[in-house]
Design an enzyme around this catalytic site. Structure first.
Site, PDB file in Angstrom:
ATOM      1  N   CYS A  19     -27.175 -14.246  -8.561  1.00 50.58           N
ATOM      2  CA  CYS A  19     -26.281 -13.392  -7.775  1.00 50.58           C
ATOM      3  C   CYS A  19     -24.905 -13.317  -8.455  1.00 50.58           C
ATOM      4  O   CYS A  19     -24.800 -12.847  -9.589  1.00 50.58           O
ATOM      5  CB  CYS A  19     -26.204 -13.883  -6.336  1.00 50.58           C
ATOM      6  SG  CYS A  19     -25.567 -12.625  -5.196  1.00 50.58           S
TER       7      CYS A  19
ATOM      8  N   HIS B 122     -31.034 -13.196  -4.915  1.00 48.22           N
ATOM      9  CA  HIS B 122     -31.294 -14.622  -4.729  1.00 48.22           C
ATOM     10  C   HIS B 122     -32.807 -14.832  -4.751  1.00 48.22           C
ATOM     11  O   HIS B 122     -33.490 -14.461  -3.787  1.00 48.22           O
ATOM     12  CB  HIS B 122     -30.730 -15.103  -3.387  1.00 48.22           C
ATOM     13  CG  HIS B 122     -29.262 -15.334  -3.398  1.00 48.22           C
ATOM     14  ND1 HIS B 122     -28.702 -16.497  -3.878  1.00 48.22           N
ATOM     15  CD2 HIS B 122     -28.234 -14.543  -3.006  1.00 48.22           C
ATOM     16  CE1 HIS B 122     -27.381 -16.421  -3.767  1.00 48.22           C
ATOM     17  NE2 HIS B 122     -27.075 -15.247  -3.251  1.00 48.22           N
TER      18      HIS B 122
ATOM     19  N   GLU C  41     -34.572 -17.386  -4.268  1.00 48.07           N
ATOM     20  CA  GLU C  41     -35.047 -18.276  -3.202  1.00 48.07           C
ATOM     21  C   GLU C  41     -35.106 -17.576  -1.843  1.00 48.07           C
ATOM     22  O   GLU C  41     -35.687 -18.101  -0.890  1.00 48.07           O
ATOM     23  CB  GLU C  41     -34.155 -19.530  -3.124  1.00 48.07           C
ATOM     24  CG  GLU C  41     -32.829 -19.352  -2.433  1.00 48.07           C
ATOM     25  CD  GLU C  41     -31.728 -18.728  -3.284  1.00 48.07           C
ATOM     26  OE1 GLU C  41     -30.572 -18.716  -2.833  1.00 48.07           O
ATOM     27  OE2 GLU C  41     -32.031 -18.241  -4.403  1.00 48.07           O
TER      28      GLU C  41
END
Length: 208
Positions: free
Chosen positions: A80, A183, A185
């Protein structure tokens, strides 16, 4: 092997750490230069403003450490804002110098006919399908939230784009230095698969 997550006061460090652990990789959240340099791979997450992040990195001396990681050949992944920090400059709230690991600049979405920030699930389009990050992975959707986007100066550094009224840089890479605008995750199965690919690169680099 251990993955170092650079702690400079800005980033979703614990969510990244938990994601790595779910994939079977051990992590350490740290601002200690020696721990970072001894890790198998390094993650540079980031949320917030570019200028603030660079100030935190400089004040802690971690800007130099991250550059040393890049020169050492150790796999490095910016996530990011962390991806944007890899570039030369950003125009976010003024002109700011970045880490200068990848030539290029970070600019604001112009907006007008489309909403800013760019927020939502968008499909990746590989522009360099031979990247080891994509080994065995078909193009899929990941989740974006950002108002600024990177313009790499070298075409070969652009690994994947997404479409948001224009081609938007999604993944970059040059040598051992990688970046993801989203992101991973928080991007479902596709994001976790990409994160796993990077962690495997780090695992392989340690064995060499």
């Amino acid at each position: 092997m251990t993955i170092a997550i650079v702690d400079y006061g800005m980033g979703n460090l614990h969510s990244v750490s938990k994601a790595c652990e779910r994939l079977g990789f051990s992590t350490v959240i740290t601002g200690d230069p020696s721990v970072i340099m001894n890790a198998s791979g390094v993650l540079l997450p980031g949320v917030g403003a570019f200028g603030d992040a660079m100030e935190h990195l400089r004040e802690s001396g971690l800007d130099t450490v991250v550059r040393e990681v890049a020169s050492s050949g150790k796999p490095l992944l910016g996530i990011c804002l962390g991806m944007q920090l890899l570039f030369d400059t950003s125009e976010e709230h003024g002109d700011h110098q970045g880490l200068g690991l990848l030539p290029g600049r970070v600019v604001r979405f112009l907006g007008g006919t489309y909403k800013v920030p760019h927020m939502g699930w968008n499909k990746l389009e590989y522009t360099n399908a031979s990247s080891p990050l994509f080994d065995g992975l078909e193009e899929g959707h990941v989740y974006f939230v950002h108002s600024y986007h990177a313009l790499p100066a070298r075409k070969e550094d652009l690994l994947a784009v997404t479409d948001y009224e224009q081609p938007v840089t999604a993944i970059v890479g040059h040598g051992n230095v990688y970046g993801m605008q989203f992101h991973p995750e928080k991007s479902g199965e596709m994001g976790m698969s990409l994160l796993r690919s990077f962690l495997k690169l780090a695992e392989g680099a340690k064995q060499v």
